[in-house]
Design a protein around this motif. Structure first.
Motif, PDB file in Angstrom:
ATOM      1  N   GLN A 184      41.561 -25.080 -22.853  1.00 14.32           N
ATOM      2  CA  GLN A 184      42.972 -24.597 -23.026  1.00 14.32           C
ATOM      3  C   GLN A 184      42.983 -23.942 -21.643  1.00 14.32           C
ATOM      4  O   GLN A 184      41.894 -22.454 -21.962  1.00 14.32           O
ATOM      5  CB  GLN A 184      43.251 -24.112 -24.672  1.00 14.32           C
ATOM      6  CG  GLN A 184      45.313 -24.033 -24.086  1.00 14.32           C
ATOM      7  CD  GLN A 184      46.004 -22.871 -25.513  1.00 14.32           C
ATOM      8  OE1 GLN A 184      45.475 -22.558 -25.404  1.00 14.32           O
ATOM      9  NE2 GLN A 184      47.225 -23.646 -24.700  1.00 14.32           N
ATOM     10  N   ILE A 185      43.758 -24.240 -20.808  1.00  8.80           N
ATOM     11  CA  ILE A 185      43.889 -23.216 -20.007  1.00  8.80           C
ATOM     12  C   ILE A 185      45.129 -22.581 -20.075  1.00  8.80           C
ATOM     13  O   ILE A 185      46.000 -22.680 -21.024  1.00  8.80           O
ATOM     14  CB  ILE A 185      44.660 -23.780 -18.328  1.00  8.80           C
ATOM     15  CG1 ILE A 185      43.811 -24.366 -17.978  1.00  8.80           C
ATOM     16  CG2 ILE A 185      45.513 -22.944 -16.937  1.00  8.80           C
ATOM     17  CD1 ILE A 185      44.143 -25.654 -17.077  1.00  8.80           C
ATOM     18  N   HIS A 186      45.120 -20.640 -20.503  1.00  6.70           N
ATOM     19  CA  HIS A 186      46.272 -19.659 -20.867  1.00  6.70           C
ATOM     20  C   HIS A 186      45.430 -18.690 -20.216  1.00  6.70           C
ATOM     21  O   HIS A 186      44.354 -18.085 -19.627  1.00  6.70           O
ATOM     22  CB  HIS A 186      46.281 -20.405 -22.086  1.00  6.70           C
ATOM     23  CG  HIS A 186      45.094 -18.680 -22.671  1.00  6.70           C
ATOM     24  ND1 HIS A 186      43.651 -19.061 -22.896  1.00  6.70           N
ATOM     25  CD2 HIS A 186      45.358 -17.622 -23.561  1.00  6.70           C
ATOM     26  CE1 HIS A 186      43.332 -18.527 -23.540  1.00  6.70           C
ATOM     27  NE2 HIS A 186      44.156 -17.447 -24.510  1.00  6.70           N
TER      28      HIS A 186
ATOM     29  N   HIS B 168      54.063 -27.131 -18.346  1.00  2.00           N
ATOM     30  CA  HIS B 168      52.248 -27.694 -17.998  1.00  2.00           C
ATOM     31  C   HIS B 168      51.656 -27.152 -18.651  1.00  2.00           C
ATOM     32  O   HIS B 168      50.396 -27.411 -18.521  1.00  2.00           O
ATOM     33  CB  HIS B 168      52.164 -28.276 -16.680  1.00  2.00           C
ATOM     34  CG  HIS B 168      53.533 -29.102 -15.622  1.00  2.00           C
ATOM     35  ND1 HIS B 168      54.961 -28.599 -15.803  1.00  2.00           N
ATOM     36  CD2 HIS B 168      53.257 -30.393 -15.429  1.00  2.00           C
ATOM     37  CE1 HIS B 168      55.413 -29.946 -15.030  1.00  2.00           C
ATOM     38  NE2 HIS B 168      54.181 -30.892 -14.915  1.00  2.00           N
ATOM     39  N   HIS B 169      51.424 -25.575 -19.237  1.00  4.16           N
ATOM     40  CA  HIS B 169      50.956 -25.042 -19.341  1.00  4.16           C
ATOM     41  C   HIS B 169      50.889 -24.004 -20.466  1.00  4.16           C
ATOM     42  O   HIS B 169      51.509 -22.758 -19.716  1.00  4.16           O
ATOM     43  CB  HIS B 169      50.257 -24.191 -17.707  1.00  4.16           C
ATOM     44  CG  HIS B 169      49.437 -25.630 -17.238  1.00  4.16           C
ATOM     45  ND1 HIS B 169      48.409 -25.751 -17.449  1.00  4.16           N
ATOM     46  CD2 HIS B 169      49.509 -25.708 -16.019  1.00  4.16           C
ATOM     47  CE1 HIS B 169      47.776 -26.937 -16.299  1.00  4.16           C
ATOM     48  NE2 HIS B 169      49.052 -26.657 -15.359  1.00  4.16           N
TER      49      HIS B 169
ATOM     50  N   ALA C 113      46.046 -23.073 -11.758  1.00  5.50           N
ATOM     51  CA  ALA C 113      47.317 -23.927 -12.022  1.00  5.50           C
ATOM     52  C   ALA C 113      48.184 -23.712 -11.450  1.00  5.50           C
ATOM     53  O   ALA C 113      49.858 -24.615 -11.324  1.00  5.50           O
ATOM     54  CB  ALA C 113      47.084 -24.005 -13.608  1.00  5.50           C
TER      55      ALA C 113
ATOM     56  N   ASP D 164      41.565 -21.002 -13.321  1.00  6.91           N
ATOM     57  CA  ASP D 164      41.567 -22.112 -14.117  1.00  6.91           C
ATOM     58  C   ASP D 164      43.322 -21.843 -14.069  1.00  6.91           C
ATOM     59  O   ASP D 164      43.894 -22.436 -13.746  1.00  6.91           O
ATOM     60  CB  ASP D 164      41.501 -22.733 -15.021  1.00  6.91           C
ATOM     61  CG  ASP D 164      39.746 -23.457 -15.338  1.00  6.91           C
ATOM     62  OD1 ASP D 164      39.383 -23.194 -14.000  1.00  6.91           O
ATOM     63  OD2 ASP D 164      39.283 -23.842 -15.981  1.00  6.91           O
ATOM     64  N   ALA D 165      44.112 -20.243 -14.621  1.00 11.01           N
ATOM     65  CA  ALA D 165      45.267 -20.650 -14.507  1.00 11.01           C
ATOM     66  C   ALA D 165      45.969 -20.055 -13.746  1.00 11.01           C
ATOM     67  O   ALA D 165      47.223 -20.143 -13.176  1.00 11.01           O
ATOM     68  CB  ALA D 165      45.797 -18.776 -16.367  1.00 11.01           C
TER      69      ALA D 165
ATOM     70  N   THR E  20      55.336 -23.965 -15.241  1.00  9.47           N
ATOM     71  CA  THR E  20      54.722 -23.283 -16.689  1.00  9.47           C
ATOM     72  C   THR E  20      55.012 -23.742 -17.503  1.00  9.47           C
ATOM     73  O   THR E  20      53.789 -24.108 -18.132  1.00  9.47           O
ATOM     74  CB  THR E  20      54.545 -21.911 -15.793  1.00  9.47           C
ATOM     75  OG1 THR E  20      54.462 -21.352 -14.440  1.00  9.47           O
ATOM     76  CG2 THR E  20      53.643 -21.196 -16.769  1.00  9.47           C
TER      77      THR E  20
ATOM     78  N   ILE F  29      49.871 -20.070 -20.559  1.00  7.22           N
ATOM     79  CA  ILE F  29      49.829 -19.584 -19.256  1.00  7.22           C
ATOM     80  C   ILE F  29      51.210 -18.582 -19.426  1.00  7.22           C
ATOM     81  O   ILE F  29      51.819 -18.825 -19.533  1.00  7.22           O
ATOM     82  CB  ILE F  29      49.920 -19.526 -17.564  1.00  7.22           C
ATOM     83  CG1 ILE F  29      48.796 -20.610 -17.856  1.00  7.22           C
ATOM     84  CG2 ILE F  29      49.891 -18.604 -16.820  1.00  7.22           C
ATOM     85  CD1 ILE F  29      48.604 -21.834 -16.560  1.00  7.22           C
TER      86      ILE F  29
END
Length: 308
Positions: free
Chosen positions: A87-89, A115-116, A284, A280-281, A112, A119
């Protein structure tokens, strides 16, 4: 030296006082003083100057503070990446100049979150000079910054460009004009940001290139205050169109595009990749900045910008 010592040192410098830092760290002041003394002994240099009004970093202390910021942030990122799995966080610190934040911050937050959701955005709004300083110190992952041109630079992604407008009702220029020449502003009282602002530097250079000196009557490092002063009629200001387009009385304010020459500036997303690889975060959120900017421009919700 371990990461805890670096965290202590950062807190002391940020607090400007051992007493305040100890309170923030929930330790006694003697214990914190001992930790700092141990760090100084380990490095063999004095890191702090003690005085009756608190502490300030020495030259060596400033160097350690800058590098410690980066190391602590990178350590936290590594720990977060290990725990996050696929997971992107994690936290992403983004610096936004005030005139950009007005449009971008709410839209970026919503994007944000949608979509994420893992984060955690940390949005810093200030004058462009201070945002640049925070990025240089490693306090930010990303910053949206002004540039004199649209040249592609390392670690930067061009975002948009925009022209500057005179906000206010100067006399004697015609009140119904949509444009105004720069030369006609040589004796117009202006309120503009202070010297740390890219906007101020751009205005000063534009006038100097025409052998003119702007009549700056006050340095005002607040977007809202500049607009309110301009609305009051005693002085004008110079801002991008998007800064005032939402004002209910923006037409009454007197909004004129400056020409001969046109004063333009470019805006870019700046990444702190020279200090560590993008996570990655961070990637993103950088994508999110580009996406929402293009969406708002296409929908006419960010007037006055030209996409890169």
């Amino acid at each position: 030296m371990d990461i805890a010592h670096l965290r202590d040192f950062i807190t002391v410098v940020d607090s400007g006082s051992l007493t305040r830092a100890a309170a923030r760290l929930y330790v006694s002041q003697p214990a914190l003083s001992q930790r700092i003394a141990h760090l100084e002994a380990e490095l063999g240099v004095r890191l702090l100057e003690r005085g009756p009004r608190g502490v300030t970093p020495t030259a060596a202390g400033r160097a350690l503070y800058r590098d410690a910021q980066r190391l602590v942030r990178q350590f936290d990122r590594i720990a977060g990446d290990v725990l996050s799995g696929d997971q992107i966080h994690g936290p992403v610190a983004v610096g936004l100049p005030t005139t950009v934040s007005v449009r971008l911050a709410p839209a970026l937050f919503s994007w944000t979150k949608a979509h994420h959701p893992g984060i955690h955005l940390q949005l810093f709004e200030s004058m462009s000079g201070y945002i640049q300083e925070l990025l240089t110190l490693g306090r930010l992952d990303l910053a949206v910054l002004y540039r004199d041109d649209d040249t592609v630079r390392p670690a930067e992604t061009p975002l948009y460009s925009e022209d500057l407008f005179l906000i206010g009702q100067p006399k004697p220029p015609a009140a119904d004009a949509d444009e105004i020449r720069l030369v006609d502003l040589h004796d117009t009282p202006l309120v503009v940001p202070g010297g740390r602002s890219n906007l101020r530097a751009l205005i000063d250079r534009a006038f100097a290139a025409q052998d003119l000196v702007p009549s700056i009557v006050a340095d005002v490092d607040s977007l809202g205050s500049m607009i309110r002063i301009a609305a009051g009629g005693e002085a004008c200001t110079i801002l991008p169109l998007s800064s005032v387009a939402d004002q209910a009385n923006h037409r009454e304010l007197g909004v004129r595009r400056i020409r001969n020459p046109v004063i333009s500036r470019s805006v870019a997303i700046c990444n702190a990749v020279e200090y560590y690889p993008s996570r990655d975060a961070v990637a993103a959120v950088q994508e999110g900045i580009t996406v929402v900017t293009r969406q708002m421009a296409a929908a006419g919700e960010w007037p006055g910008i030209r996409l890169a």
